[in-house]
Design a protein around this motif. Structure first.
Motif, PDB file in Angstrom:
ATOM      1  N   TYR A   1       0.843  -1.183   0.000  1.00  0.00           N
ATOM      2  CA  TYR A   1       0.000   0.000   0.000  1.00  0.00           C
ATOM      3  C   TYR A   1       0.880   1.235   0.000  1.00  0.00           C
ATOM      4  O   TYR A   1       1.991   1.199   0.539  1.00  0.00           O
ATOM      5  CB  TYR A   1      -0.896   0.029   1.244  1.00  0.00           C
ATOM      6  CG  TYR A   1      -1.829  -1.137   1.310  1.00  0.00           C
ATOM      7  CD1 TYR A   1      -3.124  -1.030   0.819  1.00  0.00           C
ATOM      8  CD2 TYR A   1      -1.415  -2.361   1.835  1.00  0.00           C
ATOM      9  CE1 TYR A   1      -3.986  -2.120   0.857  1.00  0.00           C
ATOM     10  CE2 TYR A   1      -2.266  -3.447   1.875  1.00  0.00           C
ATOM     11  CZ  TYR A   1      -3.559  -3.317   1.389  1.00  0.00           C
ATOM     12  OH  TYR A   1      -4.398  -4.394   1.416  1.00  0.00           O
ATOM     13  N   ILE A   2       0.391   2.307  -0.598  1.00  0.00           N
ATOM     14  CA  ILE A   2       1.083   3.579  -0.488  1.00  0.00           C
ATOM     15  C   ILE A   2       0.142   4.598   0.137  1.00  0.00           C
ATOM     16  O   ILE A   2      -1.077   4.557  -0.069  1.00  0.00           O
ATOM     17  CB  ILE A   2       1.642   4.082  -1.834  1.00  0.00           C
ATOM     18  CG1 ILE A   2       0.560   4.181  -2.905  1.00  0.00           C
ATOM     19  CG2 ILE A   2       2.793   3.216  -2.298  1.00  0.00           C
ATOM     20  CD1 ILE A   2       1.041   4.823  -4.198  1.00  0.00           C
ATOM     21  N   TYR A   3       0.727   5.453   0.920  1.00  0.00           N
ATOM     22  CA  TYR A   3       0.004   6.469   1.654  1.00  0.00           C
ATOM     23  C   TYR A   3       0.778   7.781   1.571  1.00  0.00           C
ATOM     24  O   TYR A   3       1.980   7.794   1.326  1.00  0.00           O
ATOM     25  CB  TYR A   3      -0.100   6.101   3.143  1.00  0.00           C
ATOM     26  CG  TYR A   3      -0.729   4.776   3.417  1.00  0.00           C
ATOM     27  CD1 TYR A   3      -2.101   4.668   3.602  1.00  0.00           C
ATOM     28  CD2 TYR A   3       0.043   3.618   3.511  1.00  0.00           C
ATOM     29  CE1 TYR A   3      -2.688   3.439   3.872  1.00  0.00           C
ATOM     30  CE2 TYR A   3      -0.534   2.397   3.780  1.00  0.00           C
ATOM     31  CZ  TYR A   3      -1.896   2.312   3.964  1.00  0.00           C
ATOM     32  OH  TYR A   3      -2.476   1.096   4.216  1.00  0.00           O
ATOM     33  N   HIS A   4       0.095   8.834   1.868  1.00  0.00           N
ATOM     34  CA  HIS A   4       0.700  10.154   2.047  1.00  0.00           C
ATOM     35  C   HIS A   4       1.615  10.568   0.893  1.00  0.00           C
ATOM     36  O   HIS A   4       2.714  11.060   1.100  1.00  0.00           O
ATOM     37  CB  HIS A   4       1.437  10.226   3.378  1.00  0.00           C
ATOM     38  CG  HIS A   4       0.532  10.433   4.549  1.00  0.00           C
ATOM     39  ND1 HIS A   4      -0.699   9.853   4.642  1.00  0.00           N
ATOM     40  CD2 HIS A   4       0.666  11.175   5.656  1.00  0.00           C
ATOM     41  CE1 HIS A   4      -1.269  10.207   5.767  1.00  0.00           C
ATOM     42  NE2 HIS A   4      -0.474  11.029   6.404  1.00  0.00           N
ATOM     43  N   VAL A   5       1.112  10.344  -0.318  1.00  0.00           N
ATOM     44  CA  VAL A   5       1.796  10.903  -1.478  1.00  0.00           C
ATOM     45  C   VAL A   5       1.451  12.382  -1.461  1.00  0.00           C
ATOM     46  O   VAL A   5       0.282  12.753  -1.593  1.00  0.00           O
ATOM     47  CB  VAL A   5       1.334  10.257  -2.792  1.00  0.00           C
ATOM     48  CG1 VAL A   5       2.030  10.908  -3.974  1.00  0.00           C
ATOM     49  CG2 VAL A   5       1.587   8.755  -2.758  1.00  0.00           C
ATOM     50  N   ALA A   6       2.456  13.206  -1.243  1.00  0.00           N
ATOM     51  CA  ALA A   6       2.207  14.646  -1.105  1.00  0.00           C
ATOM     52  C   ALA A   6       3.386  15.429  -1.639  1.00  0.00           C
ATOM     53  O   ALA A   6       4.533  15.001  -1.503  1.00  0.00           O
ATOM     54  CB  ALA A   6       1.986  14.999   0.368  1.00  0.00           C
ATOM     55  N   VAL A   7       3.083  16.569  -2.232  1.00  0.00           N
ATOM     56  CA  VAL A   7       4.113  17.514  -2.660  1.00  0.00           C
ATOM     57  C   VAL A   7       3.646  18.902  -2.225  1.00  0.00           C
ATOM     58  O   VAL A   7       2.485  19.277  -2.447  1.00  0.00           O
ATOM     59  CB  VAL A   7       4.347  17.466  -4.187  1.00  0.00           C
ATOM     60  CG1 VAL A   7       5.342  18.542  -4.610  1.00  0.00           C
ATOM     61  CG2 VAL A   7       4.854  16.092  -4.604  1.00  0.00           C
ATOM     62  N   HIS A   8       4.551  19.627  -1.599  1.00  0.00           N
ATOM     63  CA  HIS A   8       4.239  20.980  -1.141  1.00  0.00           C
ATOM     64  C   HIS A   8       3.718  21.799  -2.321  1.00  0.00           C
ATOM     65  O   HIS A   8       4.267  21.708  -3.430  1.00  0.00           O
ATOM     66  CB  HIS A   8       5.500  21.624  -0.554  1.00  0.00           C
ATOM     67  CG  HIS A   8       5.216  22.881   0.183  1.00  0.00           C
ATOM     68  ND1 HIS A   8       4.969  24.073  -0.468  1.00  0.00           N
ATOM     69  CD2 HIS A   8       5.128  23.132   1.511  1.00  0.00           C
ATOM     70  CE1 HIS A   8       4.744  25.008   0.432  1.00  0.00           C
ATOM     71  NE2 HIS A   8       4.825  24.467   1.642  1.00  0.00           N
ATOM     72  N   PRO A   9       2.669  22.597  -2.112  1.00  0.00           N
ATOM     73  CA  PRO A   9       2.079  23.363  -3.217  1.00  0.00           C
ATOM     74  C   PRO A   9       3.074  24.214  -4.015  1.00  0.00           C
ATOM     75  O   PRO A   9       2.918  24.375  -5.223  1.00  0.00           O
ATOM     76  CB  PRO A   9       1.039  24.247  -2.517  1.00  0.00           C
ATOM     77  CG  PRO A   9       0.676  23.490  -1.290  1.00  0.00           C
ATOM     78  CD  PRO A   9       1.939  22.777  -0.868  1.00  0.00           C
ATOM     79  N   GLU A  10       4.100  24.726  -3.376  1.00  0.00           N
ATOM     80  CA  GLU A  10       5.090  25.564  -4.078  1.00  0.00           C
ATOM     81  C   GLU A  10       6.025  24.758  -4.973  1.00  0.00           C
ATOM     82  O   GLU A  10       6.794  25.343  -5.740  1.00  0.00           O
ATOM     83  CB  GLU A  10       5.914  26.354  -3.064  1.00  0.00           C
ATOM     84  CG  GLU A  10       5.101  27.373  -2.278  1.00  0.00           C
ATOM     85  CD  GLU A  10       5.917  28.062  -1.207  1.00  0.00           C
ATOM     86  OE1 GLU A  10       7.159  27.876  -1.147  1.00  0.00           O
ATOM     87  OE2 GLU A  10       5.296  28.786  -0.406  1.00  0.00           O
ATOM     88  N   HIS A  11       5.968  23.436  -4.882  1.00  0.00           N
ATOM     89  CA  HIS A  11       6.906  22.593  -5.625  1.00  0.00           C
ATOM     90  C   HIS A  11       6.200  21.586  -6.531  1.00  0.00           C
ATOM     91  O   HIS A  11       6.837  20.636  -7.011  1.00  0.00           O
ATOM     92  CB  HIS A  11       7.845  21.883  -4.658  1.00  0.00           C
ATOM     93  CG  HIS A  11       8.679  22.835  -3.878  1.00  0.00           C
ATOM     94  ND1 HIS A  11       9.846  23.373  -4.364  1.00  0.00           N
ATOM     95  CD2 HIS A  11       8.478  23.396  -2.659  1.00  0.00           C
ATOM     96  CE1 HIS A  11      10.346  24.208  -3.470  1.00  0.00           C
ATOM     97  NE2 HIS A  11       9.533  24.241  -2.435  1.00  0.00           N
ATOM     98  N   ARG A  12       4.931  21.787  -6.787  1.00  0.00           N
ATOM     99  CA  ARG A  12       4.181  20.859  -7.646  1.00  0.00           C
ATOM    100  C   ARG A  12       4.506  21.070  -9.113  1.00  0.00           C
ATOM    101  O   ARG A  12       5.019  22.088  -9.515  1.00  0.00           O
ATOM    102  CB  ARG A  12       2.687  21.029  -7.393  1.00  0.00           C
ATOM    103  CG  ARG A  12       2.315  20.507  -6.021  1.00  0.00           C
ATOM    104  CD  ARG A  12       0.849  20.544  -5.757  1.00  0.00           C
ATOM    105  NE  ARG A  12       0.598  19.937  -4.447  1.00  0.00           N
ATOM    106  CZ  ARG A  12      -0.491  20.137  -3.749  1.00  0.00           C
ATOM    107  NH1 ARG A  12      -1.463  20.878  -4.233  1.00  0.00           N
ATOM    108  NH2 ARG A  12      -0.626  19.558  -2.572  1.00  0.00           N
ATOM    109  N   ARG A  13       4.210  20.035  -9.902  1.00  0.00           N
ATOM    110  CA  ARG A  13       4.416  20.036 -11.361  1.00  0.00           C
ATOM    111  C   ARG A  13       5.903  20.091 -11.745  1.00  0.00           C
ATOM    112  O   ARG A  13       6.257  20.610 -12.780  1.00  0.00           O
ATOM    113  CB  ARG A  13       3.663  21.193 -12.018  1.00  0.00           C
ATOM    114  CG  ARG A  13       2.202  21.234 -11.689  1.00  0.00           C
ATOM    115  CD  ARG A  13       1.401  20.659 -12.827  1.00  0.00           C
ATOM    116  NE  ARG A  13      -0.026  20.738 -12.534  1.00  0.00           N
ATOM    117  CZ  ARG A  13      -0.816  19.675 -12.460  1.00  0.00           C
ATOM    118  NH1 ARG A  13      -0.316  18.476 -12.628  1.00  0.00           N
ATOM    119  NH2 ARG A  13      -2.095  19.806 -12.227  1.00  0.00           N
ATOM    120  N   LYS A  14       6.731  19.515 -10.867  1.00  0.00           N
ATOM    121  CA  LYS A  14       8.162  19.450 -11.149  1.00  0.00           C
ATOM    122  C   LYS A  14       8.660  18.008 -11.191  1.00  0.00           C
ATOM    123  O   LYS A  14       9.859  17.775 -11.253  1.00  0.00           O
ATOM    124  CB  LYS A  14       8.944  20.221 -10.072  1.00  0.00           C
ATOM    125  CG  LYS A  14       8.636  21.699 -10.034  1.00  0.00           C
ATOM    126  CD  LYS A  14       9.429  22.381  -8.935  1.00  0.00           C
ATOM    127  CE  LYS A  14       9.095  23.868  -8.861  1.00  0.00           C
ATOM    128  NZ  LYS A  14       9.808  24.518  -7.732  1.00  0.00           N
TER     129      LYS A  14
END
Length: 139
Positions: free
Chosen positions: A70-83
């Protein structure tokens, strides 16, 4: 971009701050003791994306029960998304999970979170036909 393992307990505060920025932090399951247990049971599967000068900008937690992962807590800080951080995190945790012998990899995403669903489709996931059910621990 650096993808690296979460270092217990050194990275805890930075991860919590990043999760708060994406409104993902829940003390009841993301508390200090809870994450310590996740790390103990799943060595090498809690990964971070880090950026020089910015610190921790992304995360993924992988777990493996000997059959399924299982994978959980896939997150990227809003200022660093789409990179490419989320894609890199998913690819690395997948590589590690498959190497352990897992036969299936699952995660949960909110029905209303269409953008997340589209992202997961773009990295090879598909909708299960199963119905997901859960039960919370009584207080």
């Amino acid at each position: 971009m650096e993808i690296r393992e979460f270092i217990w307990p050194d990275d805890y505060e930075a991860v919590v701050e990043m999760w708060k920025a994406v409104e993902m932090y829940r003390p009841s399951v993301d508390g200090f003791e809870h994450l310590e247990e996740v790390c103990r049971r799943n060595p090498g599967l809690f990964l971070l994306a880090a950026e020089p000068g910015a610190g921790v900008v992304g995360s993924v937690i992988g777990t493996y029960d000997g059959r399924r992962a299982y994978i959980y807590h896939v997150a990227v800080h809003p200022e660093h998304r789409r990179k490419g951080y989320a894609t890199a995190l998913i690819e690395e945790v997948e590589r590690r999970i498959w190497a352990l012998g897992a036969q299936k990899l699952r995660f949960m995403v909110g029905r209303e979170n269409v953008s997340a669903q589209e992202f997961y489709k773009s990295v090879g996931f598909s909708h299960d036909k199963d119905i997901s059910m859960s039960k919370l621990r009584p207080e």
